[in-house]
Design a protein around this motif. Structure first.
Motif, short mmCIF file in Angstrom:
data_model
loop_
_atom_site.label_atom_id
_atom_site.label_comp_id
_atom_site.label_asym_id
_atom_site.label_seq_id
_atom_site.Cartn_x
_atom_site.Cartn_y
_atom_site.Cartn_z
N LEU A 164 0.82 -1.21 0.00
CA LEU A 164 0.00 0.00 0.00
C LEU A 164 0.85 1.26 0.00
O LEU A 164 0.49 2.26 -0.61
CB LEU A 164 -0.96 -0.01 1.19
CG LEU A 164 -2.10 -1.02 1.06
CD1 LEU A 164 -2.79 -1.24 2.39
CD2 LEU A 164 -3.08 -0.59 -0.02
N LYS A 165 1.99 1.21 0.65
CA LYS A 165 2.92 2.35 0.63
C LYS A 165 3.42 2.58 -0.80
O LYS A 165 3.52 3.72 -1.26
CB LYS A 165 4.07 2.08 1.59
CG LYS A 165 4.94 3.27 1.88
CD LYS A 165 5.84 2.93 3.04
CE LYS A 165 7.02 3.80 3.16
NZ LYS A 165 6.80 5.15 3.57
N LYS A 166 3.72 1.50 -1.51
CA LYS A 166 4.13 1.62 -2.91
C LYS A 166 2.99 2.14 -3.78
O LYS A 166 3.19 2.97 -4.66
CB LYS A 166 4.64 0.28 -3.45
CG LYS A 166 5.95 -0.16 -2.86
CD LYS A 166 7.04 0.80 -3.22
CE LYS A 166 8.36 0.40 -2.61
NZ LYS A 166 9.36 1.47 -2.71
N LEU A 167 1.78 1.65 -3.54
CA LEU A 167 0.62 2.12 -4.31
C LEU A 167 0.32 3.59 -4.04
O LEU A 167 -0.22 4.28 -4.89
CB LEU A 167 -0.61 1.27 -3.99
CG LEU A 167 -0.65 -0.14 -4.58
CD1 LEU A 167 -1.85 -0.90 -4.07
CD2 LEU A 167 -0.64 -0.10 -6.10
N ALA A 168 0.66 4.07 -2.84
CA ALA A 168 0.42 5.48 -2.49
C ALA A 168 1.27 6.41 -3.36
O ALA A 168 0.92 7.59 -3.51
CB ALA A 168 0.72 5.71 -1.01
N GLU A 169 2.35 5.90 -3.91
CA GLU A 169 3.24 6.72 -4.74
C GLU A 169 2.66 6.99 -6.13
O GLU A 169 3.12 7.89 -6.82
CB GLU A 169 4.59 6.04 -4.88
CG GLU A 169 5.33 5.87 -3.57
CD GLU A 169 6.59 5.03 -3.70
OE1 GLU A 169 6.94 4.61 -4.85
OE2 GLU A 169 7.23 4.77 -2.67
N TYR A 170 1.66 6.21 -6.53
CA TYR A 170 1.13 6.30 -7.88
C TYR A 170 -0.27 6.92 -7.87
O TYR A 170 -1.07 6.62 -7.01
CB TYR A 170 1.05 4.92 -8.55
CG TYR A 170 2.39 4.26 -8.65
CD1 TYR A 170 3.29 4.63 -9.64
CD2 TYR A 170 2.77 3.28 -7.75
CE1 TYR A 170 4.53 4.02 -9.74
CE2 TYR A 170 4.01 2.66 -7.84
CZ TYR A 170 4.90 3.04 -8.83
OH TYR A 170 6.11 2.46 -8.91
N GLU A 171 -0.52 7.75 -8.84
CA GLU A 171 -1.85 8.30 -9.05
C GLU A 171 -2.61 7.39 -9.99
O GLU A 171 -2.10 7.01 -11.04
CB GLU A 171 -1.76 9.71 -9.66
CG GLU A 171 -1.20 10.75 -8.70
CD GLU A 171 -2.13 11.03 -7.53
OE1 GLU A 171 -3.35 11.02 -7.72
OE2 GLU A 171 -1.60 11.22 -6.42
N PHE A 172 -3.81 7.03 -9.64
CA PHE A 172 -4.62 6.17 -10.50
C PHE A 172 -5.73 6.99 -11.12
O PHE A 172 -6.24 7.89 -10.59
CB PHE A 172 -5.21 5.02 -9.69
CG PHE A 172 -4.20 3.98 -9.30
CD1 PHE A 172 -3.95 2.90 -10.13
CD2 PHE A 172 -3.49 4.08 -8.13
CE1 PHE A 172 -3.03 1.93 -9.78
CE2 PHE A 172 -2.57 3.12 -7.77
CZ PHE A 172 -2.33 2.05 -8.61
#
Length: 172
Positions: A164-172
């Motif tokens: 989730l920390k890695k996913l927080a870096e990306y805008e979807f």
């Protein structure tokens, strides 16, 4: 390990991406348990059926979380016989509770941290254990995940935090 600002996404049921993402998370919840079942009692110890439900609900909201929570155990049971049909209702209740708690905590906190994920896992395990006790009238069964599945809960918290920390870096 501090909190990371987090922007959960809540896609509608009319959005094609809702079903695409749900299918990906369900696939994860099909593959991971199969790998864990290679270890004796791996399913009961590692609780793999919940992992991608946690990720999907926390990042992508209640709709994707509920689709993942409901369809993952059903598909696993139909395709692989695990979980067995006798415990399927309890697994599904815990999965749905996980989706609700994960989506709610992510929505209200707007943060991802070990604390928030620990709170999510603790909340679904305690309420799920209570539901299991009501259904089975067996305290040992209700406490099984807390006793035997503790390594799986730790993996959910730490592994979930990392992803989730890695996913927080990306805008979807």
């Amino acid at each position: 390990m501090r909190s990371t600002a987090f922007h959960p996404i809540n896609l509608g049921l009319s959005n094609f991406c809702t079903y695409l993402l749900s299918a990906l998370f369900i696939a994860g919840n099909l593959i991971l348990p199969q790998l864990c079942h290679l270890i004796p009692d791996g399913g009961r110890i590692l609780l793999p059926i919940y992992f991608f439900t946690l990720i999907s609900s926390y990042k992508f909201g209640i709709r994707i979380g509920l689709l993942t929570a409901l369809l993952s155990p059903l598909c696993n049971s139909l395709l692989f016989g695990m979980p067995p049909q006798a415990v399927l209702p309890v697994i599904m209740i815990k999965s749905v509770l996980l989706a609700i708690f994960a989506a709610g905590i992510a929505h209200y906190s707007k943060k991802v941290s070990l604390f928030h994920l620990g709170l999510t896992v603790l909340a679904y395990q305690l309420t799920g254990g209570l539901a299991e006790y009501i259904l089975t009238n067996s305290l040992p069964m209700a406490l099984q995940d807390l006793r035997i599945g503790f390594p799986g809960m730790i993996i959910q918290i730490i592994g979930g935090w990392f992803i989730l920390k890695k996913l927080a870096e990306y805008e979807f």
